[in-house]
Design a protein around this motif. Structure first.
Motif, PDB file in Angstrom:
ATOM      1  N   GLN A 170     -24.515  -9.025  34.291  1.00 37.21           N
ATOM      2  CA  GLN A 170     -25.066  -9.455  35.579  1.00 37.21           C
ATOM      3  C   GLN A 170     -23.983 -10.123  36.429  1.00 37.21           C
ATOM      4  O   GLN A 170     -24.165 -11.211  36.970  1.00 37.21           O
ATOM      5  CB  GLN A 170     -26.260 -10.394  35.370  1.00 37.21           C
ATOM      6  N   LEU A 171     -22.865  -9.423  36.531  1.00 37.27           N
ATOM      7  CA  LEU A 171     -21.716  -9.923  37.275  1.00 37.27           C
ATOM      8  C   LEU A 171     -21.335  -8.951  38.379  1.00 37.27           C
ATOM      9  O   LEU A 171     -21.536  -7.743  38.252  1.00 37.27           O
ATOM     10  CB  LEU A 171     -20.499 -10.090  36.353  1.00 37.27           C
ATOM     11  N   GLN A 172     -20.754  -9.476  39.425  1.00 35.61           N
ATOM     12  CA  GLN A 172     -20.151  -8.674  40.474  1.00 35.61           C
ATOM     13  C   GLN A 172     -18.649  -8.923  40.403  1.00 35.61           C
ATOM     14  O   GLN A 172     -18.197 -10.064  40.531  1.00 35.61           O
ATOM     15  CB  GLN A 172     -20.701  -9.082  41.845  1.00 35.61           C
ATOM     16  N   VAL A 173     -17.872  -7.873  40.170  1.00 35.57           N
ATOM     17  CA  VAL A 173     -16.416  -8.005  40.066  1.00 35.57           C
ATOM     18  C   VAL A 173     -15.781  -7.705  41.420  1.00 35.57           C
ATOM     19  O   VAL A 173     -16.104  -6.695  42.056  1.00 35.57           O
ATOM     20  CB  VAL A 173     -15.845  -7.048  38.992  1.00 35.57           C
ATOM     21  N   CYS A 174     -14.872  -8.579  41.854  1.00 37.80           N
ATOM     22  CA  CYS A 174     -14.120  -8.363  43.090  1.00 37.80           C
ATOM     23  C   CYS A 174     -12.697  -7.956  42.725  1.00 37.80           C
ATOM     24  O   CYS A 174     -12.108  -8.506  41.797  1.00 37.80           O
ATOM     25  CB  CYS A 174     -14.081  -9.642  43.926  1.00 37.80           C
ATOM     26  N   ALA A 175     -12.147  -7.014  43.449  1.00 38.32           N
ATOM     27  CA  ALA A 175     -10.790  -6.559  43.149  1.00 38.32           C
ATOM     28  C   ALA A 175     -10.018  -6.324  44.427  1.00 38.32           C
ATOM     29  O   ALA A 175     -10.592  -6.159  45.505  1.00 38.32           O
ATOM     30  CB  ALA A 175     -10.831  -5.295  42.302  1.00 38.32           C
ATOM     31  N   LEU A 176      -8.706  -6.297  44.295  1.00 36.87           N
ATOM     32  CA  LEU A 176      -7.795  -5.993  45.388  1.00 36.87           C
ATOM     33  C   LEU A 176      -6.906  -4.826  44.981  1.00 36.87           C
ATOM     34  O   LEU A 176      -6.754  -4.549  43.783  1.00 36.87           O
ATOM     35  CB  LEU A 176      -6.944  -7.229  45.729  1.00 36.87           C
ATOM     36  N   PRO A 177      -6.302  -4.131  45.928  1.00 33.29           N
ATOM     37  CA  PRO A 177      -5.505  -2.942  45.605  1.00 33.29           C
ATOM     38  C   PRO A 177      -4.401  -3.217  44.580  1.00 33.29           C
ATOM     39  O   PRO A 177      -3.700  -4.233  44.660  1.00 33.29           O
ATOM     40  CB  PRO A 177      -4.895  -2.545  46.955  1.00 33.29           C
ATOM     41  N   GLY A 178      -4.281  -2.302  43.628  1.00 32.36           N
ATOM     42  CA  GLY A 178      -3.220  -2.403  42.637  1.00 32.36           C
ATOM     43  C   GLY A 178      -3.516  -3.296  41.459  1.00 32.36           C
ATOM     44  O   GLY A 178      -2.725  -3.359  40.512  1.00 32.36           O
ATOM     45  N   VAL A 179      -4.656  -3.991  41.477  1.00 33.15           N
ATOM     46  CA  VAL A 179      -4.997  -4.907  40.385  1.00 33.15           C
ATOM     47  C   VAL A 179      -5.648  -4.131  39.249  1.00 33.15           C
ATOM     48  O   VAL A 179      -6.459  -3.231  39.481  1.00 33.15           O
ATOM     49  CB  VAL A 179      -5.943  -6.021  40.890  1.00 33.15           C
ATOM     50  N   PHE A 180      -5.308  -4.501  38.009  1.00 32.97           N
ATOM     51  CA  PHE A 180      -5.882  -3.838  36.840  1.00 32.97           C
ATOM     52  C   PHE A 180      -7.399  -4.029  36.832  1.00 32.97           C
ATOM     53  O   PHE A 180      -7.897  -5.099  37.162  1.00 32.97           O
ATOM     54  CB  PHE A 180      -5.269  -4.418  35.563  1.00 32.97           C
ATOM     55  N   SER A 181      -8.134  -2.989  36.453  1.00 35.28           N
ATOM     56  CA  SER A 181      -9.606  -2.980  36.484  1.00 35.28           C
ATOM     57  C   SER A 181     -10.124  -3.129  37.911  1.00 35.28           C
ATOM     58  O   SER A 181     -11.138  -3.776  38.152  1.00 35.28           O
ATOM     59  CB  SER A 181     -10.203  -4.085  35.597  1.00 35.28           C
ATOM     60  N   ALA A 182      -9.422  -2.514  38.869  1.00 34.39           N
ATOM     61  CA  ALA A 182      -9.799  -2.662  40.278  1.00 34.39           C
ATOM     62  C   ALA A 182     -11.037  -1.858  40.639  1.00 34.39           C
ATOM     63  O   ALA A 182     -11.775  -2.242  41.552  1.00 34.39           O
ATOM     64  CB  ALA A 182      -8.640  -2.248  41.178  1.00 34.39           C
ATOM     65  N   ALA A 183     -11.279  -0.743  39.952  1.00 36.16           N
ATOM     66  CA  ALA A 183     -12.379   0.134  40.360  1.00 36.16           C
ATOM     67  C   ALA A 183     -13.543   0.154  39.368  1.00 36.16           C
ATOM     68  O   ALA A 183     -14.665   0.475  39.731  1.00 36.16           O
ATOM     69  CB  ALA A 183     -11.861   1.559  40.550  1.00 36.16           C
ATOM     70  N   HIS A 184     -13.256  -0.180  38.125  1.00 39.71           N
ATOM     71  CA  HIS A 184     -14.305  -0.147  37.095  1.00 39.71           C
ATOM     72  C   HIS A 184     -13.819  -0.918  35.875  1.00 39.71           C
ATOM     73  O   HIS A 184     -12.628  -1.231  35.755  1.00 39.71           O
ATOM     74  CB  HIS A 184     -14.629   1.299  36.701  1.00 39.71           C
ATOM     75  N   ALA A 235      -3.833 -10.207  41.582  1.00 43.63           N
ATOM     76  CA  ALA A 235      -4.746 -10.395  40.455  1.00 43.63           C
ATOM     77  C   ALA A 235      -5.348 -11.801  40.482  1.00 43.63           C
ATOM     78  O   ALA A 235      -6.560 -11.976  40.283  1.00 43.63           O
ATOM     79  CB  ALA A 235      -4.017 -10.158  39.138  1.00 43.63           C
ATOM     80  N   LEU A 236      -4.524 -12.796  40.729  1.00 42.94           N
ATOM     81  CA  LEU A 236      -5.021 -14.173  40.783  1.00 42.94           C
ATOM     82  C   LEU A 236      -6.047 -14.343  41.897  1.00 42.94           C
ATOM     83  O   LEU A 236      -7.095 -14.977  41.703  1.00 42.94           O
ATOM     84  CB  LEU A 236      -3.859 -15.140  40.988  1.00 42.94           C
ATOM     85  N   GLU A 237      -5.761 -13.750  43.054  1.00 39.24           N
ATOM     86  CA  GLU A 237      -6.710 -13.842  44.163  1.00 39.24           C
ATOM     87  C   GLU A 237      -8.000 -13.096  43.829  1.00 39.24           C
ATOM     88  O   GLU A 237      -9.105 -13.573  44.136  1.00 39.24           O
ATOM     89  CB  GLU A 237      -6.083 -13.285  45.441  1.00 39.24           C
ATOM     90  N   ALA A 238      -7.888 -11.936  43.184  1.00 39.78           N
ATOM     91  CA  ALA A 238      -9.083 -11.186  42.780  1.00 39.78           C
ATOM     92  C   ALA A 238      -9.915 -11.993  41.788  1.00 39.78           C
ATOM     93  O   ALA A 238     -11.151 -12.012  41.867  1.00 39.78           O
ATOM     94  CB  ALA A 238      -8.683  -9.842  42.172  1.00 39.78           C
ATOM     95  N   SER A 239      -9.256 -12.666  40.848  1.00 39.55           N
ATOM     96  CA  SER A 239      -9.983 -13.492  39.880  1.00 39.55           C
ATOM     97  C   SER A 239     -10.711 -14.640  40.571  1.00 39.55           C
ATOM     98  O   SER A 239     -11.868 -14.948  40.249  1.00 39.55           O
ATOM     99  CB  SER A 239      -9.017 -14.054  38.826  1.00 39.55           C
ATOM    100  N   ARG A 240     -10.034 -15.271  41.532  1.00 36.54           N
ATOM    101  CA  ARG A 240     -10.696 -16.353  42.281  1.00 36.54           C
ATOM    102  C   ARG A 240     -11.926 -15.829  43.023  1.00 36.54           C
ATOM    103  O   ARG A 240     -12.978 -16.469  43.056  1.00 36.54           O
ATOM    104  CB  ARG A 240      -9.711 -16.982  43.276  1.00 36.54           C
ATOM    105  N   LEU A 241     -11.783 -14.649  43.617  1.00 35.08           N
ATOM    106  CA  LEU A 241     -12.906 -14.048  44.336  1.00 35.08           C
ATOM    107  C   LEU A 241     -14.056 -13.701  43.396  1.00 35.08           C
ATOM    108  O   LEU A 241     -15.223 -13.917  43.724  1.00 35.08           O
ATOM    109  CB  LEU A 241     -12.428 -12.792  45.070  1.00 35.08           C
ATOM    110  N   THR A 242     -13.724 -13.149  42.216  1.00 32.22           N
ATOM    111  CA  THR A 242     -14.756 -12.798  41.238  1.00 32.22           C
ATOM    112  C   THR A 242     -15.510 -14.043  40.781  1.00 32.22           C
ATOM    113  O   THR A 242     -16.751 -14.042  40.692  1.00 32.22           O
ATOM    114  CB  THR A 242     -14.126 -12.084  40.028  1.00 32.22           C
ATOM    115  N   LEU A 243     -14.788 -15.105  40.489  1.00 34.71           N
ATOM    116  CA  LEU A 243     -15.435 -16.347  40.071  1.00 34.71           C
ATOM    117  C   LEU A 243     -16.328 -16.892  41.178  1.00 34.71           C
ATOM    118  O   LEU A 243     -17.482 -17.272  40.942  1.00 34.71           O
ATOM    119  CB  LEU A 243     -14.380 -17.385  39.679  1.00 34.71           C
ATOM    120  N   ALA A 244     -15.809 -16.928  42.407  1.00 32.81           N
ATOM    121  CA  ALA A 244     -16.588 -17.463  43.526  1.00 32.81           C
ATOM    122  C   ALA A 244     -17.834 -16.625  43.796  1.00 32.81           C
ATOM    123  O   ALA A 244     -18.919 -17.167  44.062  1.00 32.81           O
ATOM    124  CB  ALA A 244     -15.716 -17.524  44.781  1.00 32.81           C
TER     125      ALA A 244
END
Length: 339
Positions: A170-184, A235-244
């Motif tokens: 029950q999570l929503q993952v946020c990603a940015l271009p070039g980040v590992f696990s960006a699409a799935h 990746a760090l920014e994507a992780s912050r976005l996913t957590l938020a």
């Protein structure tokens, strides 16, 4: 690590007269002292990198004007040199982030390995430039040049965030271009998450990518004291976005391996990096396996997923005295070692 010039920079050395006419903003796949070479031929460049290891190396080497982050600071630049990153989507992102800093007529250069996507330069530059010229090709690398045709709208980071659900968590993952696990959710992380048992205490997510593993652990165990580290600013920014996005809280910061980590953990969990740029890259993971025991509390564990063919069990046994295999598929294995 970055001392020797890459073939791309050796090719660029033939074009210093053209590249050194103005102080360039340099970004992308930086792997050597190209900035020093440019500074020796003309005005010193400004360097923007998403790679924390490279940022530290260049900053300590010669005091260059270098910045680390998910986007450059908003100061005007006279021209841009993009070293083609591994992912074309990341090249699109970097152009969108950097070109608003240029005035119309400013030169744009794209260079890279011929096998690394640089041939897409004309298509990448088409929205911004009327004509793209190929200036040079040598050492299996190419250099393209164009002039910015008109002002580029201000960069909007939110436009570059992609999202996908992890239904079970029950999570929503946020990603940015070039980040590992960006699409799935990649199959290695999926196996790791399906194998992990109860965790508690202080936990480190090493090489956090888009924050999939860390966010999943927090969702299951809200009491965890979680820290997420990566070397890549996107990746760090994507992780912050996913957590938020999921109203979760953890400490997220840049670290070159374990160098910026302090204290000891109850668990280190990781789907460690396997590629850097176009090259297969084991150094970061091998350093982790060698050092992890020193960062674990007594009874603490290292748990990782890795391609089955990699010789990691030997390194783990050398550091911990044992290595347990918790799960295996044809492609991946889950290893655990306890201090």
């Amino acid at each position: 690590m970055f001392e020797a010039l890459t073939p791309v920079s050796e090719m660029l050395a033939r074009n210093l007269d053209t590249l050194s006419r103005q102080p360039l903003l340099v970004c992308g796949l930086l792997e050597d002292d190209l900035p020093g070479m440019l500074a020796g031929a003309g005005p010193a460049p400004r360097v923007f990198t998403t790679d924390f290891r490279y940022f530290q190396w260049l900053k300590h080497k010669n005091g260059a004007d270098v910045e680390f982050g998910a986007q450059p600071r908003t100061e005007t630049a006279a021209g841009l040199l993009l070293l083609m990153p591994k992912a074309k989507a990341e090249a699109d992102y970097l152009l969108a982030a950097c070109l608003p800093l240029l005035a119309p007529g400013a030169p744009i250069f794209i260079a890279g390995d011929n096998k690394g996507g640089v041939k897409a330069a004309p298509k990448l530059l088409a929205p911004y430039c009327k004509q793209v010229n190929k200036l040079d090709s040598a050492r299996r690398a190419s250099l393209y040049q164009a002039d910015l045709a008109s002002p580029v709208p201000a960069f909007t980071p939110a436009d570059w965030i992609s999202r996908y659900p992890l239904t079970e968590e029950q999570l929503q993952v946020c990603a940015l271009p070039g980040v590992f696990s960006a699409a799935h959710l990649d199959s290695g992380s999926k196996l790791l998450l399906g194998t992990l048992t109860e965790l508690e205490g202080r936990v480190l997510d090493f090489g956090c990518g888009a924050g999939v593993i860390g966010a999943s652990l927090l969702k299951r165990h809200p009491g965890l004291e979680l820290e997420l580290i990566d070397i890549n600013a996107l990746a760090l920014e994507a992780s912050r976005l996913t957590l938020a996005e999921n109203r979760l809280h953890a400490k997220v910061y840049a670290s070159d391996g374990l160098a910026q980590v302090t204290g000891k953990f109850d668990h280190i969990v990781t789907n460690p990096p396997f590629h850097a740029g176009l090259k297969t890259f084991y150094h970061t993971t091998e350093s982790l396996l060698t050092q992890a025991a020193d960062y674990l509390l007594p009874g603490g564990s290292l748990i990782l997923v890795a391609n089955a063919f990699l010789p990691y069990p030997e390194l783990i046994e050398r550091s911990f005295g044992h290595c347990d295999t918790l799960a295996a598929t044809g492609k991946f294995k889950i290893y655990r070692a306890t201090r």
